[in-house]
Design an enzyme around this catalytic site. Sequence first.
Site, PDB file in Angstrom:
ATOM      1  N   ASP A   1      -2.978   6.028 -12.781  1.00  0.00           N
ATOM      2  CA  ASP A   1      -2.966   4.943 -13.751  1.00  0.00           C
ATOM      3  C   ASP A   1      -3.480   5.498 -15.084  1.00  0.00           C
ATOM      4  O   ASP A   1      -3.873   6.658 -15.169  1.00  0.00           O
ATOM      5  CB  ASP A   1      -3.780   3.745 -13.247  1.00  0.00           C
ATOM      6  CG  ASP A   1      -5.266   4.038 -13.141  1.00  0.00           C
ATOM      7  OD1 ASP A   1      -5.697   5.152 -13.524  1.00  0.00           O
ATOM      8  OD2 ASP A   1      -6.002   3.168 -12.665  1.00  0.00           O
TER       9      ASP A   1
ATOM     10  N   ASP B   1       0.690  -0.421  -5.112  1.00  0.00           N
ATOM     11  CA  ASP B   1      -0.605   0.178  -4.773  1.00  0.00           C
ATOM     12  C   ASP B   1      -1.597  -0.961  -4.709  1.00  0.00           C
ATOM     13  O   ASP B   1      -1.422  -1.974  -5.388  1.00  0.00           O
ATOM     14  CB  ASP B   1      -1.079   1.160  -5.857  1.00  0.00           C
ATOM     15  CG  ASP B   1      -1.721   0.425  -7.020  1.00  0.00           C
ATOM     16  OD1 ASP B   1      -0.970  -0.138  -7.839  1.00  0.00           O
ATOM     17  OD2 ASP B   1      -2.958   0.370  -7.100  1.00  0.00           O
TER      18      ASP B   1
ATOM     19  N   CYS C   1       0.243  -0.786  17.328  1.00  0.00           N
ATOM     20  CA  CYS C   1      -0.102   0.204  16.314  1.00  0.00           C
ATOM     21  C   CYS C   1      -0.447   1.541  16.965  1.00  0.00           C
ATOM     22  O   CYS C   1      -1.139   1.574  17.983  1.00  0.00           O
ATOM     23  CB  CYS C   1      -1.284  -0.300  15.489  1.00  0.00           C
ATOM     24  SG  CYS C   1      -1.832   0.865  14.233  1.00  0.00           S
TER      25      CYS C   1
ATOM     26  N   CYS D   1      -2.183   4.067  15.471  1.00  0.00           N
ATOM     27  CA  CYS D   1      -3.306   4.765  14.825  1.00  0.00           C
ATOM     28  C   CYS D   1      -4.414   5.056  15.839  1.00  0.00           C
ATOM     29  O   CYS D   1      -4.457   4.442  16.902  1.00  0.00           O
ATOM     30  CB  CYS D   1      -3.832   3.930  13.656  1.00  0.00           C
ATOM     31  SG  CYS D   1      -5.095   2.732  14.124  1.00  0.00           S
TER      32      CYS D   1
ATOM     33  N   CYS E   1      -6.460   2.068  17.205  1.00  0.00           N
ATOM     34  CA  CYS E   1      -5.786   1.209  18.189  1.00  0.00           C
ATOM     35  C   CYS E   1      -5.442   1.944  19.480  1.00  0.00           C
ATOM     36  O   CYS E   1      -5.506   1.362  20.557  1.00  0.00           O
ATOM     37  CB  CYS E   1      -4.511   0.625  17.580  1.00  0.00           C
ATOM     38  SG  CYS E   1      -4.849  -0.498  16.218  1.00  0.00           S
TER      39      CYS E   1
ATOM     40  N   HIS F   1      -6.548   2.453  10.297  1.00  0.00           N
ATOM     41  CA  HIS F   1      -5.684   1.406  10.844  1.00  0.00           C
ATOM     42  C   HIS F   1      -4.970   0.627   9.733  1.00  0.00           C
ATOM     43  O   HIS F   1      -3.762   0.391   9.808  1.00  0.00           O
ATOM     44  CB  HIS F   1      -6.459   0.426  11.729  1.00  0.00           C
ATOM     45  CG  HIS F   1      -5.649  -0.789  12.008  1.00  0.00           C
ATOM     46  ND1 HIS F   1      -4.634  -0.821  12.947  1.00  0.00           N
ATOM     47  CD2 HIS F   1      -5.599  -1.997  11.382  1.00  0.00           C
ATOM     48  CE1 HIS F   1      -4.032  -1.990  12.903  1.00  0.00           C
ATOM     49  NE2 HIS F   1      -4.596  -2.731  11.961  1.00  0.00           N
TER      50      HIS F   1
HETATM   51 ZN   LIG Z   1      -4.116   0.650  14.332  1.00  0.00          ZN
END
Ligand SMILES: [Zn+2]
Length: 381
Positions: A91, A265, A303, A305, A308, A334
């Site tokens: 930015d 963003d 999920c 990740c 999870c 996550h």
């Molecule tokens: Zn997750």
Amino acid sequence: MTLHWRLMGRDGAARAGVLSTAHGEVETPVFMPVGTAGTVKAMTADAVRATGARMVLGNTYHLMLRPGAERVARLGGLHGMMDWHGPILTDSGGFQVMSLSELRKLTEDGVTFRSHVDGTKHHLTPERSVAIQHLLDADVTMCLDECTPFPATEEQAAVSMRLSMRWAKRCREAFAPREGYGLFGIVQGSTYPALRAESVAALTAIGFEGYAVGGLAVGEGQAAMFDVLDCTCPLLPEASARYLMGVGTPADILGAVARGIDMFDCVIPTRSGRTGRVYTRRGVLNMRNARHADDTGPIDPECGCPACSRHSRGYLHHLIRAEEMLGPMLLTWHNIQYYQDLMRGIRAAILAGRLAAHAAALQAGWGGGTGTTEGHSEEAR
Ligand SMILES: [Zn+2]
């Protein structure tokens, strides 16, 4: 040519495309995790990459104050310093000068302010902002603008927007064209359609590699934001990327993509992760809530990740309550994973011509709400 965006498919006003930069290609619509001070907080660069994120954002204001733009350049530019070798958008510093610094004074030339870190005095002009972003080695440089406060009268919004347009011209003149690098102009004009149209006309007359819609997500609410996009997006050039700055919740992003926005963003996934709030396919959860203490299930069974796939809600609840560092790390991972999965799903739906059905399914999953409020949060699952 400098920076390219090409259209791969569309569904209504929504677009799927590819942005080509000096540091690689990025599929759009894209969500860029925010790497404020040369780091996506609580994440290693490898972890950010593992979520599927391919482009991140850096903040000129923070980096110019600490460690300093010239020092970042000596440390290998933002890519080398962060070990992030994909595209980076920075930015201009304008937004944070207005929101974080002290004793700021705005003139035609630029803005003078005192650092919120150590009180030192700085002067940021359109030319200096572009030079700093060059030192950082940003693939996408943003024009210095004044983010018009909300609410503003039409007169205030007009004065502010026209200053930003004069600064945009100075940024264009200061920007050194290089293959794979580009400069984006920023549409201002608050919630006034005539001013937004005037701003688009001023920017397209100058000519930029991409166009951002600025001055939103500052308290106007989702309906007013979508109204601005409805009147602004159709005026923007078809062949350039469009970026909605600082937005937003999953529902904000979904609605903005449907209106023709390609890039986003926001600090929401990272900031929320650090405070225990997680976004899931079934709405928002607060992991501090005692109801998770004995829960052996994952945050979100769909999920992939580490939070999870390897840990229970009960463990994550414990980490957050005990203020263990790993808690914010796993929940940030996550949330970024969720946002990247969200963008991939939206892009696939656009290419398949079924965005409306996909959007309805997402919204039903979030609890039939807009996803912008937390009302349904603990009802998930
Ligand atoms: Zn997750």
